[in-house]
Design a protein around this motif. Structure first.
Motif, PDB file in Angstrom:
ATOM      1  N   LEU A  68       0.828  -1.197   0.000  1.00 19.68           N
ATOM      2  CA  LEU A  68       0.000   0.000   0.000  1.00 19.68           C
ATOM      3  C   LEU A  68       0.868   1.255   0.000  1.00 19.68           C
ATOM      4  CD1 LEU A  68      -2.871   1.152   0.125  1.00 19.68           C
ATOM      5  CD2 LEU A  68      -2.714   1.056   2.618  1.00 19.68           C
ATOM      6  N   GLY A  69       1.931   1.234   0.807  1.00 19.26           N
ATOM      7  CA  GLY A  69       2.843   2.369   0.851  1.00 19.26           C
ATOM      8  C   GLY A  69       3.472   2.646  -0.506  1.00 19.26           C
ATOM      9  N   ALA A  70       3.870   1.569  -1.196  1.00 20.76           N
ATOM     10  CA  ALA A  70       4.477   1.729  -2.517  1.00 20.76           C
ATOM     11  C   ALA A  70       3.479   2.346  -3.505  1.00 20.76           C
ATOM     12  CB  ALA A  70       4.952   0.374  -3.033  1.00 20.76           C
ATOM     13  N   ARG A  71       2.205   2.060  -3.302  1.00 19.82           N
ATOM     14  CA  ARG A  71       1.167   2.581  -4.193  1.00 19.82           C
ATOM     15  C   ARG A  71       0.897   4.067  -3.955  1.00 19.82           C
ATOM     16  NH1 ARG A  71      -3.470  -0.069  -6.412  1.00 19.82           N
ATOM     17  NH2 ARG A  71      -2.233  -1.967  -6.193  1.00 19.82           N
ATOM     18  N   VAL A  72       0.950   4.506  -2.692  1.00 18.31           N
ATOM     19  CA  VAL A  72       0.504   5.877  -2.399  1.00 18.31           C
ATOM     20  C   VAL A  72       1.626   6.877  -2.172  1.00 18.31           C
ATOM     21  CG1 VAL A  72      -1.650   5.013  -1.417  1.00 18.31           C
ATOM     22  CG2 VAL A  72       0.249   5.556   0.114  1.00 18.31           C
ATOM     23  N   LEU A  73       2.796   6.413  -1.700  1.00 18.11           N
ATOM     24  CA  LEU A  73       3.880   7.359  -1.429  1.00 18.11           C
ATOM     25  C   LEU A  73       4.355   7.991  -2.731  1.00 18.11           C
ATOM     26  CD1 LEU A  73       6.044   5.686   1.366  1.00 18.11           C
ATOM     27  CD2 LEU A  73       4.598   7.710   1.541  1.00 18.11           C
ATOM     28  N   GLY A  74       4.427   9.304  -2.737  1.00 17.69           N
ATOM     29  CA  GLY A  74       4.873  10.010  -3.937  1.00 17.69           C
ATOM     30  C   GLY A  74       3.754  10.316  -4.908  1.00 17.69           C
ATOM     31  N   ASP A  75       2.523   9.859  -4.612  1.00 18.03           N
ATOM     32  CA  ASP A  75       1.381  10.141  -5.480  1.00 18.03           C
ATOM     33  C   ASP A  75       0.311  10.838  -4.644  1.00 18.03           C
ATOM     34  OD1 ASP A  75      -1.059  10.014  -6.943  1.00 18.03           O
ATOM     35  OD2 ASP A  75      -0.257   8.364  -8.144  1.00 18.03           O
ATOM     36  N   ARG A  76       0.223  12.135  -4.783  1.00 19.28           N
ATOM     37  CA  ARG A  76      -0.671  12.943  -3.943  1.00 19.28           C
ATOM     38  C   ARG A  76      -2.127  12.499  -4.042  1.00 19.28           C
ATOM     39  NH1 ARG A  76       0.485  18.219  -1.925  1.00 19.28           N
ATOM     40  NH2 ARG A  76       2.413  18.048  -3.078  1.00 19.28           N
ATOM     41  N   ASP A  77      -2.586  12.173  -5.256  1.00 23.08           N
ATOM     42  CA  ASP A  77      -3.987  11.787  -5.437  1.00 23.08           C
ATOM     43  C   ASP A  77      -4.283  10.445  -4.781  1.00 23.08           C
ATOM     44  OD1 ASP A  77      -4.456  14.112  -6.845  1.00 23.08           O
ATOM     45  OD2 ASP A  77      -4.162  13.183  -8.811  1.00 23.08           O
ATOM     46  N   GLU A  78      -3.377   9.496  -4.933  1.00 25.69           N
ATOM     47  CA  GLU A  78      -3.583   8.185  -4.320  1.00 25.69           C
ATOM     48  C   GLU A  78      -3.548   8.282  -2.790  1.00 25.69           C
ATOM     49  OE1 GLU A  78      -3.889   4.773  -6.437  1.00 25.69           O
ATOM     50  OE2 GLU A  78      -4.972   6.621  -6.829  1.00 25.69           O
ATOM     51  N   LEU A  79      -2.642   9.101  -2.299  1.00 31.16           N
ATOM     52  CA  LEU A  79      -2.546   9.296  -0.849  1.00 31.16           C
ATOM     53  C   LEU A  79      -3.835   9.936  -0.322  1.00 31.16           C
ATOM     54  CD1 LEU A  79      -0.872   9.109   1.725  1.00 31.16           C
ATOM     55  CD2 LEU A  79       0.103  11.346   1.163  1.00 31.16           C
ATOM     56  N   ALA A  80      -4.350  10.917  -1.040  1.00 32.64           N
ATOM     57  CA  ALA A  80      -5.597  11.578  -0.633  1.00 32.64           C
ATOM     58  C   ALA A  80      -6.754  10.582  -0.630  1.00 32.64           C
ATOM     59  CB  ALA A  80      -5.900  12.748  -1.563  1.00 32.64           C
ATOM     60  N   GLY A 153      11.018   9.537   0.888  1.00 40.52           N
ATOM     61  CA  GLY A 153       9.613   9.733   0.512  1.00 40.52           C
ATOM     62  C   GLY A 153       8.745  10.080   1.710  1.00 40.52           C
ATOM     63  N   ILE A 154       9.005   9.413   2.839  1.00 41.10           N
ATOM     64  CA  ILE A 154       8.242   9.686   4.058  1.00 41.10           C
ATOM     65  C   ILE A 154       8.544  11.095   4.560  1.00 41.10           C
ATOM     66  CG2 ILE A 154       7.975   9.039   6.490  1.00 41.10           C
ATOM     67  CD1 ILE A 154       8.513   6.104   5.547  1.00 41.10           C
ATOM     68  N   ILE A 155       9.833  11.442   4.586  1.00 39.96           N
ATOM     69  CA  ILE A 155      10.251  12.770   5.062  1.00 39.96           C
ATOM     70  C   ILE A 155       9.638  13.877   4.198  1.00 39.96           C
ATOM     71  CG2 ILE A 155      12.252  14.322   5.222  1.00 39.96           C
ATOM     72  CD1 ILE A 155      12.022  12.454   7.557  1.00 39.96           C
ATOM     73  N   ALA A 156       9.537  13.619   2.899  1.00 42.61           N
ATOM     74  CA  ALA A 156       9.030  14.634   1.975  1.00 42.61           C
ATOM     75  C   ALA A 156       7.585  15.024   2.276  1.00 42.61           C
ATOM     76  CB  ALA A 156       9.146  14.135   0.538  1.00 42.61           C
ATOM     77  N   ARG A 157       6.810  14.103   2.851  1.00 45.23           N
ATOM     78  CA  ARG A 157       5.412  14.438   3.127  1.00 45.23           C
ATOM     79  C   ARG A 157       5.187  14.859   4.578  1.00 45.23           C
ATOM     80  NH1 ARG A 157       2.670   9.113   4.770  1.00 45.23           N
ATOM     81  NH2 ARG A 157       0.737  10.256   4.857  1.00 45.23           N
TER      82      ARG A 157
END
Length: 198
Positions: A68-80, A153-157
Motif C-alpha cells: 500500500l505504501g508503494a502505491r501511495v507514497l509520492g502520489d498525492r492523489d492516491e494518498l488523498a 519519501g516519508i520525510i518529503a510528506r
C-alpha cells in the motif's frame, strides 16, 4: 475537564518511547498508527474498502502496508484517496477512546501527522518529539525493510522538524539518554499539574 495532549514528531524521533513513559506515569494513550494497523488487519473495518480502491494490496485478509505504501507514497492523489478511507475511521475510534476515558485528568494522543492534517486545534497541548537528522536517519534506516528512498519519501510528506518544534507547547529531544528523556516527560507532567508516576 480532561486535558487532551497531542504527541507528534517525524518518523524515527522516538514517539513510541516517549509515549510509553507517559503510560508508565498513568496517562492513557491513543496511538493513531496502532489503530490504523488494527483497522487494516485481518477482519479490520477498512480492509474491504482498501481492497476495492487499491487492488492487490490486501494479502491473506490483511492490508500489506508495504504494498500500500508503494502505491501511495509520492502520489498525492492516491494518498488523498487513502486518507478519505482511513481518517474518518480513526476519528471515530478516537472519539470512542475519549468517551471511555471521560473521567481521566489527561489523555495522550500519539499522532504522527498532527500538523500535516491540521489536527492540532483539537488538543489543549502539543508535545513534539525531536532529534538530530543524523540520529533520525540512523534509527529509521535500521528498521527492517526500510530503504533510503522510502525514508526520503516519508520525510518529503512530513512537515520539517524545525517547523514542528516552533509550533509545539513542549519539545522533547530524544537525542540524549533515556534518563534525560524521562526527566523531560516528568517535567512536562509537573508543568501540567499531572502526577509524575503511578
Amino acid at each position: 475537564m480532561t486535558l487532551k495532549i497531542a504527541l507528534t514528531g517525524s518518523i524515527g524521533m522516538g514517539k513510541s518511547t516517549v509515549a510509553a513513559m507517559f503510560v508508565e506515569a498513568g496517562i492513557a494513550l491513543f496511538d493513531a498508527d496502532a489503530e490504523v494497523r488494527r483497522l487494516q488487519s485481518n477482519g479490520g473495518a477498512l480492509v474491504a474498502a482498501i481492497a476495492a480502491r487499491f487492488p492487490g494490496t490486501v494479502v491473506n485478509g490483511s492490508v500489506d502496508r508495504d504494498l500500500l505504501g508503494a502505491r501511495v507514497l509520492g502520489d498525492r492523489d492516491e494518498l488523498a484517496a487513502l486518507e478519505v478511507i482511513v481518517h474518518p475511521a480513526v476519528q471515530r475510534a478516537r472519539a470512542e477512546f475519549v468517551e471511555a476515558h471521560r473521567d481521566a485528568p489527561a489523555l495522550l494522543f500519539d499522532i504522527p501527522l498532527l500538523f500535516e492534517t491540521g489536527g492540532e486545534m483539537a488538543f489543549d497541548k502539543v508535545i513534539v518529539v525531536s532529534a538530530s537528522l543524523e540520529i533520525q536517519r540512523d534509527r529509521v534506516l535500521a528498521r527492517s525493510g526500510m530503504t533510503r528512498a522510502k525514508f526520503d519519501g516519508i520525510i518529503a510528506r512530513q512537515l520539517p522538524d524545525e517547523a514542528k518544534r516552533a509550533r509545539a507547547d513542549f519539545v522533547i529531544d530524544t537525542g540524549g539518554s533515556l534518563d534525560q528523556t524521562r526527566a523531560d516527560v516528568t517535567r512536562i507532567l509537573a508543568c501540567l499539574g499531572l502526577p509524575t508516576g503511578r
